[in-house]
Design an enzyme around this catalytic site. Sequence first.
Site, PDB file in Angstrom:
ATOM      1  N   ASP A  89      -5.842  -4.414  -1.687  1.00 42.45           N
ATOM      2  CA  ASP A  89      -4.779  -3.985  -0.769  1.00 42.45           C
ATOM      3  C   ASP A  89      -3.976  -5.158  -0.192  1.00 42.45           C
ATOM      4  OD1 ASP A  89      -3.456  -2.984   1.695  1.00 42.45           O
ATOM      5  OD2 ASP A  89      -4.579  -1.164   1.256  1.00 42.45           O
ATOM      6  N   SER A 132       0.826  -1.203   0.000  1.00 44.37           N
ATOM      7  CA  SER A 132       0.000   0.000   0.000  1.00 44.37           C
ATOM      8  C   SER A 132       0.869   1.265   0.000  1.00 44.37           C
ATOM      9  CB  SER A 132      -0.969  -0.043   1.186  1.00 44.37           C
ATOM     10  OG  SER A 132      -2.012   0.884   1.035  1.00 44.37           O
TER      11      SER A 132
END
Length: 293
Positions: free
Chosen positions: A185, A73
């Site tokens: 993610d 991320s």
Amino acid sequence: MPIIRNSFLCLIAAVSISACKTNTPAPPPAAAKPRAVIALALGGGVSKGFAHIGVIKVLHENHIPVRIVTGTSAGALVGSMYASGMSPDRLELEAEILNKADLVDPVLSTSGFIKGQKLQDYINNKVRNKPMQQFPIRFGAVATEFGTGRMAVFTNGNAGQAVRASASIPNVFQPTVIGNKRFVDGGLVAPVPVSAAKQLGANVVIAVDISAKPTKLTSSGFFSYLDQSLNIMSASALNSELSKAQVVIRPQVQKLGAIGGFDQKAQAIKLGEDATRAALPQIRAVLSKYQVN
């Protein structure tokens, strides 16, 4: 005669002692230290990820050679730019001029209200459209395969697309489609991607944990709930990943919040620097067991 005999006996004794000394095996040579392959595993944490720049600055100032970078991320965003050859000073400048609008492209969709194309284009622009396999530092962006829940580590091809996949927070960003698969993610499976760094060949991993621990909420906004939900879901995975690192650096960025850190970038970077300077004795102790060059 006694004098001659005694001299003869002394000569025999001396020769015997000399022979014994000659036949004593030499001690084995000291085992050569293994060569350090140092990786930096940068965790997710939305805008708290600016702290990663402070970590990189201090490691660079202390001539600690990072050979591998993995990121989840926000860690993938900063890590990709660093691995592409960007200096710590340039990273700090890029952070200073970065606005939320540079990364956010709203869209009406039931799968997420941010498309993610702006983030992809931003990264590709900053790395000069260089494919990841051509970066001077080996790089891996970690995402979660949506269909199976498995960890995916992108090391080749489009850097912007890989970072977009790594940062596609469920229900915020639309999933990133690569090939015929969808990715979200990486924090769901590897909040701090230590195992990915080891897969890429590291034997010394410096992990940077900027995640917030589940705690009593002080606000009731959407992002507060989202941050808390992700922290709860990833707690087990976080502990598993950090247990595999040789050094864990924890910048104290929790008070900055997931989104509010965009307005406190300089403070986040400073907190990253402070935490890394505090960790230097531990880093040097670990590296003393290796050849570092």
